[in-house]
Design a protein around this motif. Structure first.
Motif, short mmCIF file in Angstrom:
data_model
loop_
_atom_site.label_atom_id
_atom_site.label_comp_id
_atom_site.label_asym_id
_atom_site.label_seq_id
_atom_site.Cartn_x
_atom_site.Cartn_y
_atom_site.Cartn_z
N LEU A 35 23.20 -1.86 43.75
CA LEU A 35 22.50 -0.92 44.43
C LEU A 35 22.53 0.12 43.18
N THR A 36 22.02 0.77 43.72
CA THR A 36 21.74 2.41 42.87
C THR A 36 22.99 3.68 43.32
N LEU A 37 23.90 4.63 42.64
CA LEU A 37 25.13 5.29 42.99
C LEU A 37 25.45 6.62 41.75
N GLN A 38 25.33 7.53 42.81
CA GLN A 38 24.69 8.47 41.97
C GLN A 38 26.36 9.70 42.33
N LEU A 39 27.62 9.49 41.53
CA LEU A 39 28.75 9.97 41.55
C LEU A 39 28.23 11.67 41.51
N GLU A 40 29.04 12.45 42.82
CA GLU A 40 28.72 14.16 42.15
C GLU A 40 30.76 14.38 42.79
N ALA A 41 30.80 15.33 42.04
CA ALA A 41 32.53 16.43 42.07
C ALA A 41 32.36 16.55 42.90
#
Length: 312
Positions: A35-41
């Protein structure tokens, strides 16, 4: 836990979700299950933004060994788990988040690391300086609260006291009104012994402790049923007469709930100064790394937390 968080990231929620965790652990778990995951602070000082599927807002809480193999937890990460829980709790206490939702955790890993830990519920009570909390397990059709939680069975009878039972019923009554909007909740109370003590012939906790407490609180206006024999307290007829069942110990109340919950049950900690919900299941190491674990309980825990923070 990490795999469930990743699956949640791809679903819509009417709130901002902030994960307190290790970014490397999350990205590794995402790659493992494809799965694609984008993490953002996240900046907790700005107004919250509604969750965007495919993204997760992250408050980094590093682990000592974030890339452990599935089904092989490391005791090196035990302190990091406690740190993450502590940070998340403080955020809620400071008003920077509206509710805390926790995933499954392995108590044995933490204890093997030399950290005394009996569960989320007890730790949250300690962190918030709350003298007594109540564990509630709730599905769409059934709510079960526990007088005692994670203690050996041989210690249960000693732990059933008038003071504890009174405070437990007061917390349940108050929070069923506050969270579930039940103006006068009906609470069924199980006995401790078989047949609820059989009039004292099979134990005296009912006659000496439970019955006097129920009578005392009935006089104050609480709608209380019992003490009921536990083997009949969960029949459809009995459940139709109450909003919640209070069990005396863990394995008295949870088997009936889990048999009927069909993955939709959640854990709610009553009595805390913050809102806390959780999944009602464990770490399921047999499913770790497969991407097949159900997120149904986690999804419902999040939606319940959102509903509890928006009473209107």
């Amino acid at each position: 836990g990490p795999e469930l968080l990743i699956s949640l990231a791809n679903q819509p929620f009417p709130a901002e979700l902030v994960v307190v965790g290790d970014p490397q652990q999350l990205q590794t778990a995402a790659q493992r299950i494809g799965l694609t995951l984008q993490l953002e602070a996240v900046d907790l000082t700005v107004d919250p933004q509604r969750h965007r599927p495919g993204y997760l807002k992250l408050l980094s809480s590093p682990l000592a060994t974030p890339t452990v193999a599935p089904q092989h937890p490391s005791i090196d990460n035990a302190a990091g788990l406690i740190d993450a829980l502590t940070s998340a709790t403080k955020i809620c206490q400071q008003g920077q988040a509206d509710a805390l939702v926790t995933g499954p955790i392995d108590k044995s890993v933490i204890n093997r690391a030399g950290i005394a830990f009996s569960g989320h519920t007890e730790l949250l009570a300690q962190l918030t300086n709350t003298e007594q909390v109540v564990m509630l397990l709730a599905s769409e059709s059934l709510k079960v609260a526990l007088l005692t939680t994670h203690i050996p069975l041989k210690e249960v009878a000693t732990a059933v006291t008038r003071v504890k039972l009174i405070r437990t019923l007061e917390i349940i009554h108050h929070d069923l009104q506050r969270l579930y909007h039940l103006p006068n909740p009906r609470i069924a109370v199980c006995g401790l012994n078989p047949h609820a003590g059989e009039g004292g012939y099979l134990g005296d906790e009912e006659t000496d402790i439970i019955e006097p407490v129920l009578n005392q609180l009935r006089d104050k206006g609480m709608a209380l049923l019992g003490p009921l024999p536990a083997d009949t307290a969960f029949t459809p007829e009995a459940l139709a007469r109450c909003d919640l069942v209070l069990a005396m110990y863990h394995d008295q109340g949870l088997p009936p709930l889990k048999q009927n919950a069909d993955h939709d049950a959640i854990n709610v900690t009553l009595g805390l100064p913050i809102i806390r919900t959780s999944v009602d299941h464990g770490t399921a190491y047999d499913l770790a790394g497969t991407g097949e674990a159900s997120s149904a309980s986690f999804v419902r825990a999040i939606h319940s937390a959102i509903n509890f923070t928006n009473p209107g």
